[in-house]
Motif scaffolding. Structure first.
Motif, PDB file in Angstrom:
ATOM      1  N   LYS A 111      55.743  34.898  63.454  1.00 56.31           N
ATOM      2  CA  LYS A 111      56.485  33.704  64.189  1.00 56.31           C
ATOM      3  C   LYS A 111      57.942  33.452  63.868  1.00 56.31           C
ATOM      4  CE  LYS A 111      51.823  31.742  63.554  1.00 56.31           C
ATOM      5  NZ  LYS A 111      50.957  30.266  63.222  1.00 56.31           N
ATOM      6  N   ILE A 162      51.159  32.561  70.725  1.00 56.54           N
ATOM      7  CA  ILE A 162      51.116  33.031  69.508  1.00 56.54           C
ATOM      8  C   ILE A 162      49.806  32.586  68.804  1.00 56.54           C
ATOM      9  CG2 ILE A 162      52.224  33.448  67.093  1.00 56.54           C
ATOM     10  CD1 ILE A 162      54.861  32.516  68.250  1.00 56.54           C
ATOM     11  N   MET A 165      59.468  25.452  69.063  1.00 66.70           N
ATOM     12  CA  MET A 165      58.253  26.055  68.506  1.00 66.70           C
ATOM     13  C   MET A 165      56.939  25.005  68.135  1.00 66.70           C
ATOM     14  SD  MET A 165      56.196  28.536  67.022  1.00 66.70           S
ATOM     15  CE  MET A 165      54.669  28.600  65.990  1.00 66.70           C
ATOM     16  N   ALA A 211      58.274  28.703  61.207  1.00 70.62           N
ATOM     17  CA  ALA A 211      58.779  28.977  62.497  1.00 70.62           C
ATOM     18  C   ALA A 211      59.328  27.756  63.234  1.00 70.62           C
ATOM     19  CB  ALA A 211      57.817  29.694  63.372  1.00 70.62           C
ATOM     20  N   ASP A 237      51.285  27.885  69.455  1.00 65.74           N
ATOM     21  CA  ASP A 237      50.292  28.370  68.670  1.00 65.74           C
ATOM     22  C   ASP A 237      49.050  27.976  69.372  1.00 65.74           C
ATOM     23  OD1 ASP A 237      49.233  29.691  66.299  1.00 65.74           O
ATOM     24  OD2 ASP A 237      48.486  27.300  65.783  1.00 65.74           O
ATOM     25  N   ALA A 250      57.274  28.898  71.852  1.00 62.71           N
ATOM     26  CA  ALA A 250      56.314  29.549  71.330  1.00 62.71           C
ATOM     27  C   ALA A 250      55.400  28.671  70.921  1.00 62.71           C
ATOM     28  CB  ALA A 250      56.548  30.175  70.234  1.00 62.71           C
ATOM     29  N   ASP A 303      52.560  27.599  60.371  1.00 60.86           N
ATOM     30  CA  ASP A 303      53.708  27.469  61.418  1.00 60.86           C
ATOM     31  C   ASP A 303      54.836  26.825  60.964  1.00 60.86           C
ATOM     32  OD1 ASP A 303      51.703  28.157  63.274  1.00 60.86           O
ATOM     33  OD2 ASP A 303      50.744  26.508  63.232  1.00 60.86           O
ATOM     34  N   VAL A 338      48.991  37.072  64.287  1.00 62.65           N
ATOM     35  CA  VAL A 338      50.128  37.174  63.721  1.00 62.65           C
ATOM     36  C   VAL A 338      50.007  36.248  62.322  1.00 62.65           C
ATOM     37  CG1 VAL A 338      51.150  36.665  65.783  1.00 62.65           C
ATOM     38  CG2 VAL A 338      50.087  34.923  64.780  1.00 62.65           C
TER      39      VAL A 338
END
Length: 416
Positions: A113, A60, A129, A139, A412, A410, A136, A108
């Protein structure tokens, strides 16, 4: 990076009202410089290891979709790239059906997210995550395992996370997964040995009373304590601190609600306990009929159980892999535990003080040989069972699995 120069600049032509526009006249290209921030080599290796372990890594990012897709290809992240707006425009049904094909979400916003985490959790995945920014945090909090960066991470991200990376390295996440599997695997090894012996004691005393072999005098309390404390406990402790099982990161993730001892393994432990109990009763019966001495009966039972526990450890340490491999010799502490079990069985039959405490007597060479037979038989039967388990497993998984994703991550920033 684009470098431009102006051929000539006449100050008399500079218009203060025009400002910057005046300076942007008569420019020509002098140089074109490109910069790239390549991913860390350990990140590429970590993603490959995660893939073998059944962990799906997703990216992401706030970058453009084309840029993000190119970086994802370098990292080995599979799946097509979509923008956050495209992902947000999908209905829940569309998102559920297409999320397995998506490996990168670019441009995004924080809500994108969170939605990705929700979609993956709705499909039954365990979601981790990672992130470092305030955007962030939602998420990270929504995921099953929120991971924040310890160096560059904001306080908000750290507070929302369940785990904080001290080195901001994505490879550390995969290393943590491996350590977690190692601890859980060793816990299973310890419990297997303990449960097998519990089955043995229960079935042995029940069988002794049911078949009128020795009744409740099968073993004295001190002798039972010797088996637990001098044989089973040291072997179990070493099993609990064992080395990593070969191929531990090539396994599929287990279901989060799976019990520590699954039904198939529990049946296997019951059979092992049944064999040990039957062998113990046979040894006692041999001592009773051939030597007509309660001390000989119990001594043969103690020695036989000590030797059989070595076979149990070898059989249950790796449920499918053969004990006759280099991995058995790799753990010197386990070999020393086996040696202590053998030496302890000798000492309890030869040292007068231990004889008086535990009610044992010296055994002859023939009696030692009789005690060794069930231990060897148990080891060979265990190896035969593993052979059939491996053959059945190869047949079952000859076709590639259709769904390998069990722990989506996920990330970042996967190039940390």
């Amino acid at each position: 990076m684009l470098a431009l120069v102006q051929r000539e600049f006449d100050p008399s032509t500079f218009d203060p009202a025009g400002g910057l526009m005046a300076l942007m006249q008569d420019l020509e290209l002098s140089a074109l410089i490109g910069e790239v921030d390549p991913p860390r080599a350990e990140a590429v290796a970590a993603i490959a290891t995660a893939k073998r372990a059944g962990i799906r890594v997703r990216m992401i990012t706030g970058d453009q979709a084309v840029t993000a897709a190119a970086i994802a290809a370098e990292l080995g992240i599979e799946g097509r790239a979509v923008t956050g707006a495209e992902f947000a425009a999908m209905s829940d049904a569309e998102a559920d059906s297409q999320v397995d094909e998506i490996g990168v979400i670019a441009r995004v916003a924080p809500e994108h997210k969170v939605r990705l985490v929700q979609v993956l959790k709705r499909k039954g995945h365990i979601v981790a995550m990672t992130g470092d920014g305030v955007n962030d945090a939602p998420a990270i909090a929504a995921a099953d395992i929120g991971i924040a960066m310890g160096i560059t991470g904001t306080d908000v991200a750290k507070q929302a996370a369940k785990m904080i990376l001290a080195d901001d390295n994505f490879a550390t996440i995969v290393a943590a997964v491996e350590q977690g599997r190692l601890v859980y695997d060793n816990l299973q090894k310890f419990i297997r040995v303990q449960v097998a012996n519990l089955f043995m004691f229960i079935l042995a005393f029940l069988g002794s009373s049911a078949f009128a072999i020795a009744g409740t005098a099968l073993l004295d309390p001190a002798q039972v304590l010797w088996i637990h404390m001098a044989i089973v406990a040291p072997i179990g402790a070493v099993m609990g601190l064992d080395l990593s099982t070969p191929g531990i990161m090539d396994r599929r993730p287990r279901p989060f609600n799976e019990p520590i001892i699954v039904r198939a393994m529990m049946i296997r432990l019951l059979l092992v306990g049944l064999f040990m109990a039957a062998a113990t009763l046979v040894l006692v019966q041999i001592g009773k009929t051939s030597y007509d001495s309660l001390e000989v009966e119990q001594t043969m039972a103690i020695v036989g159980l000590g030797l059989m526990n070595i076979s149990v450890a070898l059989n249950l340490r790796y449920p499918t892999e053969s004990a006759f491999g280099p991995s058995t010799l790799s753990n010197s502490r386990l070999l020393w535990a086996f040696a202590r079990a053998v030496i302890g069985s000798m000492l309890i039959t030869q040292i007068r003080l231990l004889q008086d405490v535990f009610g044992t007597v010296p055994l002859t060479g023939a009696q030692w040989a009789i005690c060794l037979v069930p231990a060897v038989a148990l080891l060979l039967l265990g190896e035969l069972g593993k052979f059939f388990i491996r053959a059945r497993t190869r047949t079952r998984y000859a076709e590639p699995a259709t769904a390998q994703v069990a722990l989506p991550v996920a990330a970042d920033r996967v190039d940390l």
